[in-house]
Design a protein around this motif. Structure first.
Motif, PDB file in Angstrom:
ATOM      1  N   ARG A  68       2.951   1.838  16.144  1.00  0.00           N
ATOM      2  CA  ARG A  68       2.140   0.627  15.985  1.00  0.00           C
ATOM      3  C   ARG A  68       0.791   0.810  16.690  1.00  0.00           C
ATOM      4  O   ARG A  68       0.737   1.350  17.795  1.00  0.00           O
ATOM      5  CB  ARG A  68       2.909  -0.538  16.614  1.00  0.00           C
ATOM      6  CG  ARG A  68       2.446  -1.871  16.199  1.00  0.00           C
ATOM      7  CD  ARG A  68       3.278  -2.943  16.884  1.00  0.00           C
ATOM      8  NE  ARG A  68       2.672  -4.243  16.651  1.00  0.00           N
ATOM      9  CZ  ARG A  68       2.888  -4.965  15.561  1.00  0.00           C
ATOM     10  NH1 ARG A  68       3.703  -4.524  14.631  1.00  0.00           N
ATOM     11  NH2 ARG A  68       2.300  -6.130  15.406  1.00  0.00           N
ATOM     12  N   ALA A  86      -4.630   2.274   3.548  1.00  0.00           N
ATOM     13  CA  ALA A  86      -4.203   0.879   3.740  1.00  0.00           C
ATOM     14  C   ALA A  86      -2.683   0.790   3.743  1.00  0.00           C
ATOM     15  O   ALA A  86      -2.078   0.073   4.552  1.00  0.00           O
ATOM     16  CB  ALA A  86      -4.789  -0.005   2.645  1.00  0.00           C
ATOM     17  N   LEU A  89      -1.249   2.183   7.015  1.00  0.00           N
ATOM     18  CA  LEU A  89      -1.419   1.215   8.114  1.00  0.00           C
ATOM     19  C   LEU A  89      -0.415   0.082   7.973  1.00  0.00           C
ATOM     20  O   LEU A  89       0.170  -0.390   8.948  1.00  0.00           O
ATOM     21  CB  LEU A  89      -2.837   0.633   8.110  1.00  0.00           C
ATOM     22  CG  LEU A  89      -3.967   1.531   8.605  1.00  0.00           C
ATOM     23  CD1 LEU A  89      -5.311   0.838   8.406  1.00  0.00           C
ATOM     24  CD2 LEU A  89      -3.786   1.872  10.086  1.00  0.00           C
ATOM     25  N   ASN A  90      -0.192  -0.340   6.731  1.00  0.00           N
ATOM     26  CA  ASN A  90       0.722  -1.443   6.466  1.00  0.00           C
ATOM     27  C   ASN A  90       2.142  -1.111   6.904  1.00  0.00           C
ATOM     28  O   ASN A  90       2.861  -1.951   7.451  1.00  0.00           O
ATOM     29  CB  ASN A  90       0.680  -1.773   4.966  1.00  0.00           C
ATOM     30  CG  ASN A  90       1.298  -3.107   4.670  1.00  0.00           C
ATOM     31  OD1 ASN A  90       1.289  -3.985   5.538  1.00  0.00           O
ATOM     32  ND2 ASN A  90       1.836  -3.273   3.484  1.00  0.00           N
ATOM     33  N   ASN A  94       1.157  -3.437  11.081  1.00  0.00           N
ATOM     34  CA  ASN A  94      -0.014  -3.536  11.920  1.00  0.00           C
ATOM     35  C   ASN A  94      -0.762  -4.859  11.763  1.00  0.00           C
ATOM     36  O   ASN A  94      -0.955  -5.321  10.658  1.00  0.00           O
ATOM     37  CB  ASN A  94      -0.916  -2.383  11.495  1.00  0.00           C
ATOM     38  CG  ASN A  94      -2.064  -2.268  12.406  1.00  0.00           C
ATOM     39  OD1 ASN A  94      -1.889  -1.800  13.510  1.00  0.00           O
ATOM     40  ND2 ASN A  94      -3.192  -2.734  11.977  1.00  0.00           N
ATOM     41  N   ASP A  95      -1.187  -5.502  12.900  1.00  0.00           N
ATOM     42  CA  ASP A  95      -2.024  -6.686  12.756  1.00  0.00           C
ATOM     43  C   ASP A  95      -3.304  -6.590  13.586  1.00  0.00           C
ATOM     44  O   ASP A  95      -3.956  -7.582  13.863  1.00  0.00           O
ATOM     45  CB  ASP A  95      -1.246  -7.967  13.065  1.00  0.00           C
ATOM     46  CG  ASP A  95      -0.610  -7.913  14.440  1.00  0.00           C
ATOM     47  OD1 ASP A  95      -0.934  -6.989  15.208  1.00  0.00           O
ATOM     48  OD2 ASP A  95       0.204  -8.814  14.739  1.00  0.00           O
ATOM     49  N   PHE A 111      -7.593  -2.974   1.784  1.00  0.00           N
ATOM     50  CA  PHE A 111      -7.132  -3.437   3.093  1.00  0.00           C
ATOM     51  C   PHE A 111      -6.828  -4.930   3.058  1.00  0.00           C
ATOM     52  O   PHE A 111      -5.879  -5.396   3.672  1.00  0.00           O
ATOM     53  CB  PHE A 111      -8.190  -3.107   4.163  1.00  0.00           C
ATOM     54  CG  PHE A 111      -8.417  -1.629   4.288  1.00  0.00           C
ATOM     55  CD1 PHE A 111      -7.555  -0.848   5.049  1.00  0.00           C
ATOM     56  CD2 PHE A 111      -9.433  -1.004   3.586  1.00  0.00           C
ATOM     57  CE1 PHE A 111      -7.731   0.522   5.127  1.00  0.00           C
ATOM     58  CE2 PHE A 111      -9.618   0.362   3.667  1.00  0.00           C
ATOM     59  CZ  PHE A 111      -8.762   1.131   4.440  1.00  0.00           C
ATOM     60  N   HIS A 115      -3.184  -6.265   4.173  1.00  0.00           N
ATOM     61  CA  HIS A 115      -3.136  -6.743   5.566  1.00  0.00           C
ATOM     62  C   HIS A 115      -3.572  -8.192   5.704  1.00  0.00           C
ATOM     63  O   HIS A 115      -4.530  -8.608   5.068  1.00  0.00           O
ATOM     64  CB  HIS A 115      -4.064  -5.896   6.447  1.00  0.00           C
ATOM     65  CG  HIS A 115      -3.698  -4.457   6.455  1.00  0.00           C
ATOM     66  ND1 HIS A 115      -2.781  -3.925   7.331  1.00  0.00           N
ATOM     67  CD2 HIS A 115      -4.094  -3.447   5.669  1.00  0.00           C
ATOM     68  CE1 HIS A 115      -2.636  -2.652   7.071  1.00  0.00           C
ATOM     69  NE2 HIS A 115      -3.411  -2.330   6.063  1.00  0.00           N
ATOM     70  N   ASN A 116      -2.905  -8.911   6.643  1.00  0.00           N
ATOM     71  CA  ASN A 116      -3.336 -10.267   6.973  1.00  0.00           C
ATOM     72  C   ASN A 116      -4.303 -10.256   8.152  1.00  0.00           C
ATOM     73  O   ASN A 116      -4.804 -11.286   8.566  1.00  0.00           O
ATOM     74  CB  ASN A 116      -2.127 -11.132   7.342  1.00  0.00           C
ATOM     75  CG  ASN A 116      -1.266 -11.380   6.129  1.00  0.00           C
ATOM     76  OD1 ASN A 116      -1.789 -11.561   5.023  1.00  0.00           O
ATOM     77  ND2 ASN A 116       0.043 -11.352   6.318  1.00  0.00           N
ATOM     78  N   ALA A 117      -4.545  -9.084   8.717  1.00  0.00           N
ATOM     79  CA  ALA A 117      -5.383  -8.960   9.905  1.00  0.00           C
ATOM     80  C   ALA A 117      -6.832  -9.360   9.618  1.00  0.00           C
ATOM     81  O   ALA A 117      -7.227  -9.476   8.456  1.00  0.00           O
ATOM     82  CB  ALA A 117      -5.359  -7.501  10.366  1.00  0.00           C
TER      83      ALA A 117
END
Ligand SMILES: NC(=O)C1=CN([C@@H]2O[C@H](COP(=O)(O)OP(=O)(O)OC[C@H]3O[C@@H](n4cnc5c(N)ncnc54)[C@H](OP(=O)(O)O)[C@@H]3O)[C@@H](O)[C@H]2O)C=CC1
Ligand SMILES: CC(C)(CO)C(=O)C(=O)O
Length: 323
Positions: A68, A86, A89-90, A94-95, A111, A115-117
């Protein structure tokens, strides 16, 4: 101290890593294209505008080898790798916030889908090129703007503070999209015309006919930007193109270097993305010059990847491309 994870050990990623480490920040370099390398320290030298040399040793490992990521993630890979990066990372759940340091329109899409980041986009006003395996030549032109494209606006200034140094300067902007469009239109000119003419970036300030062609492409693309709600004027884009052409006279654009080395190019996120946006407008816009130049550049890249060889006395042979 927040760790900065840089994905992409290329010309931009390395310049950023050295600028941050020499300013006392914590950095980990994550290889984007290799997942078979053991973690090891690497020493990189940076030649900056004042001919000063900065040197830094930093940990380098692969994106897949780390767990992480808790810090700030910077994407400095070529944009065609974005769906794969992407996804990788997912898989880490990861956030952490992500900052994308790339040319092109819509490069943040992969991305944003994965991702919700918080996701930030940077437009680079700098040039960086490898001089040897250990050394990179870096020239900032101006502070590179960073703006939010997904998430909470409150974190923007912290992100800029984490990345900004005197060597590689950044600044916060409230709306990054007009800057993204302007730079992408400029890339649609440089990254197609220069490889097709096999010439350097200075051609637009040296040759009237090249500037006239550039102006026609810019007019086509600015019309699409304006119809998409972006405030942009052709004159400002032409002036910026000329500044870059003068400042990078003699330099070969990355797309020409990529083609010569049989690598993929980023043209799909320049000319071809503008063509797709133009087609979706109601009514649709035609950007025939931009499209043809993009297609020819793609074709040139494909031919070079198939290793077409032009013998000196004319006539073309195709070398055996058995992998
Ligand atoms: N160099 C410049 O002057 C400028 C560059 N830019 C933009 O910055 C971005 C980075 O460019 P730059 O550093 O020059 O490029 P480089 O080619 O020097 O480095 C790009 C990195 O992308 C990674 N990569 C390449 N292919 C793949 C793949 N298939 N999968 C995963 N990762 C891959 C590699 O990382 P690794 O080595 O870790 O495997 C490579 O080192 C681009 O979008 C470019 O357009 C914008 C303005 C100026
Ligand atoms: C337009 C240009 C030449 C400006 O640096 C660029 O984006 C690049 O080097 O890829």
């Amino acid at each position: 101290m927040n760790t900065v994870y840089i994905v992409g050990n290329g010309a931009i990623g390395r310049a950023l890593a050295v600028s941050l480490i020499t300013a006392g920040r914590q950095v980990v370099m994550l290889r984007g294209s290799r997942d078979d390398l053991p973690a090891r320290p690497e020493t990189i030298r940076l030649e900056t505008a004042e001919e000063t040399r900065l040197e830094a040793t930093l940990p380098v490992t692969s994106l897949r080898a780390v767990g992480r990521l808790d810090g700030l993630i910077v994407i400095a890979t070529k944009s065609y790798a974005n769906p794969t990066v992407a996804l990788a990372l997912n898989e880490k759940g990861n956030d952490s916030p992500i900052v994308i340091l790339q040319n092109g329109l819509g490069v943040e899409r992969a991305f944003m889908e994965a991702h919700n980041a918080d996701i930030y986009r940077c437009v680079l006003f700098a040039t960086s090129q490898p001089v040897s395996d250990e050394q990179v030549r870096f020239r900032p032109v101006a502070a590179s703007p960073i703006g939010l494209v997904q998430g909470q606006a409150g974190g923007l200034h912290t992100v800029v503070e984490q990345l900004h140094t005197a060597t590689f300067p950044f600044r916060a902007v409230a709306d990054i999209q007009p800057v993204v469009w302007q730079k992408t239109i400029i890339n649609s000119v440089f990254n197609s015309v220069c490889p097709l003419l096999e010439t350097d970036n200075g051609v637009f300030h040296r040759e009237e006919r090249a500037l006239a062609l550039a102006t026609e492409i810019i007019d086509e693309c600015v019309a699409v930007a304006q119809a998409s709600g972006i405030r942009l004027e052709s004159r400002a884009v032409v002036d910026n193109l000329l500044q870059i052409s003068r400042a990078s006279d003699g330099q070969l654009i990355s797309t020409l270097q990529d083609i010569r080395q049989g690598r993929k190019t980023e043209i799909d996120t320049f000319n071809q993305e503008i063509v797709r946006i133009a087609r979706r407008l109601q009514p649709a816009y035609r950007v025939t010059r931009t499209q043809l130049l993009g297609e020819l550049t793609e074709l040139k890249s494909e031919l070079s990847q198939k290793q077409y060889v032009m013998p000196p006395a004319g006539g073309m042979t195709i070398s055996d491309h058995t992998p």
